[in-house]
Design a protein around this motif. Structure first.
Motif, PDB file in Angstrom:
ATOM      1  N   UNK A 105      46.914  33.747  35.052  1.00  0.00           N
ATOM      2  CA  UNK A 105      46.310  34.674  34.135  1.00  0.00           C
ATOM      3  C   UNK A 105      44.668  35.098  34.484  1.00  0.00           C
ATOM      4  N   UNK A 106      44.078  34.259  34.866  1.00  0.00           N
ATOM      5  CA  UNK A 106      42.794  34.619  35.465  1.00  0.00           C
ATOM      6  C   UNK A 106      42.660  35.426  36.622  1.00  0.00           C
ATOM      7  N   UNK A 107      43.644  35.419  37.530  1.00  0.00           N
ATOM      8  CA  UNK A 107      43.703  36.475  38.423  1.00  0.00           C
ATOM      9  C   UNK A 107      44.149  37.534  37.826  1.00  0.00           C
ATOM     10  N   UNK A 108      45.013  37.793  37.000  1.00  0.00           N
ATOM     11  CA  UNK A 108      45.387  39.060  36.382  1.00  0.00           C
ATOM     12  C   UNK A 108      44.021  39.562  35.428  1.00  0.00           C
ATOM     13  N   UNK A 109      43.377  38.761  34.880  1.00  0.00           N
ATOM     14  CA  UNK A 109      42.300  39.487  34.614  1.00  0.00           C
ATOM     15  C   UNK A 109      41.273  40.115  35.407  1.00  0.00           C
ATOM     16  N   UNK A 110      41.081  39.232  36.669  1.00  0.00           N
ATOM     17  CA  UNK A 110      40.150  39.824  37.623  1.00  0.00           C
ATOM     18  C   UNK A 110      40.934  41.369  38.243  1.00  0.00           C
ATOM     19  N   UNK A 111      42.035  41.263  38.365  1.00  0.00           N
ATOM     20  CA  UNK A 111      42.783  42.308  38.806  1.00  0.00           C
ATOM     21  C   UNK A 111      42.554  43.444  37.653  1.00  0.00           C
ATOM     22  N   UNK A 112      42.697  43.332  36.718  1.00  0.00           N
ATOM     23  CA  UNK A 112      42.532  44.143  35.490  1.00  0.00           C
ATOM     24  C   UNK A 112      41.083  44.588  35.379  1.00  0.00           C
ATOM     25  N   UNK A 113      40.152  43.798  35.606  1.00  0.00           N
ATOM     26  CA  UNK A 113      38.858  44.165  35.574  1.00  0.00           C
ATOM     27  C   UNK A 113      38.510  45.099  36.941  1.00  0.00           C
ATOM     28  N   UNK A 114      38.840  44.766  38.153  1.00  0.00           N
ATOM     29  CA  UNK A 114      38.877  45.670  39.141  1.00  0.00           C
ATOM     30  C   UNK A 114      39.442  46.980  38.870  1.00  0.00           C
ATOM     31  N   UNK A 115      40.672  46.968  38.578  1.00  0.00           N
ATOM     32  CA  UNK A 115      41.423  48.255  38.544  1.00  0.00           C
ATOM     33  C   UNK A 115      40.985  49.134  37.268  1.00  0.00           C
TER      34      UNK A 115
END
Length: 121
Positions: free
Chosen positions: A101-111
């Motif tokens: 979930x943390x990785x997904x949040x980072x990906x969401x923030x980036x994208x």
């Protein structure tokens, strides 16, 4: 969004729901609330456009719709991440669920934020 919201509504009536621990129950409530909020925020500009159509308020309507869309995307990100956290917590455990979930949040923030801001320059 509406399909996810409907699924979340039915989840609370399943047998499995009674076996959620306190953390999982809280994440479920956050996910359900965020889904309702995201749907409301993302559909609100459509409703406002229907009500204010051809009233000479285009500039205000577009500005307001833009703010609602951004808030709706934030609520959608919360819905997706908390829903993922809940399902993965049940399926593979809290540590893996938190990491993914943390990785997904980072990906969401980036994208959703950093790349568009970069392209805007």
């Amino acid at each position: 969004m509406q399909i996810l919201f409907g699924f979340l509504l039915t989840l609370s009536f399943s047998e499995r729901f009674t076996r959620l621990d306190g953390f999982q129950h809280t994440v479920f409530v956050v996910t359900l609330t965020a889904a309702a909020l995201a749907s409301t925020l993302l559909v609100a500009p459509v409703a406002a456009h229907r009500v204010a159509f051809q009233r000479g308020r285009k500039r205000e309507l577009v500005r307001w719709a833009h703010q609602l869309a951004l808030a709706g995307l934030g609520a959608l990100a919360l819905t997706l991440s908390s829903g993922l956290l809940l399902v993965l917590d049940i399926a593979v455990g809290r540590a893996v669920a938190s990491a993914v979930t943390g990785a997904m949040l980072v990906a969401t923030l980036v994208l959703w934020v950093l790349v568009p801001l970069h392209l805007r320059r």
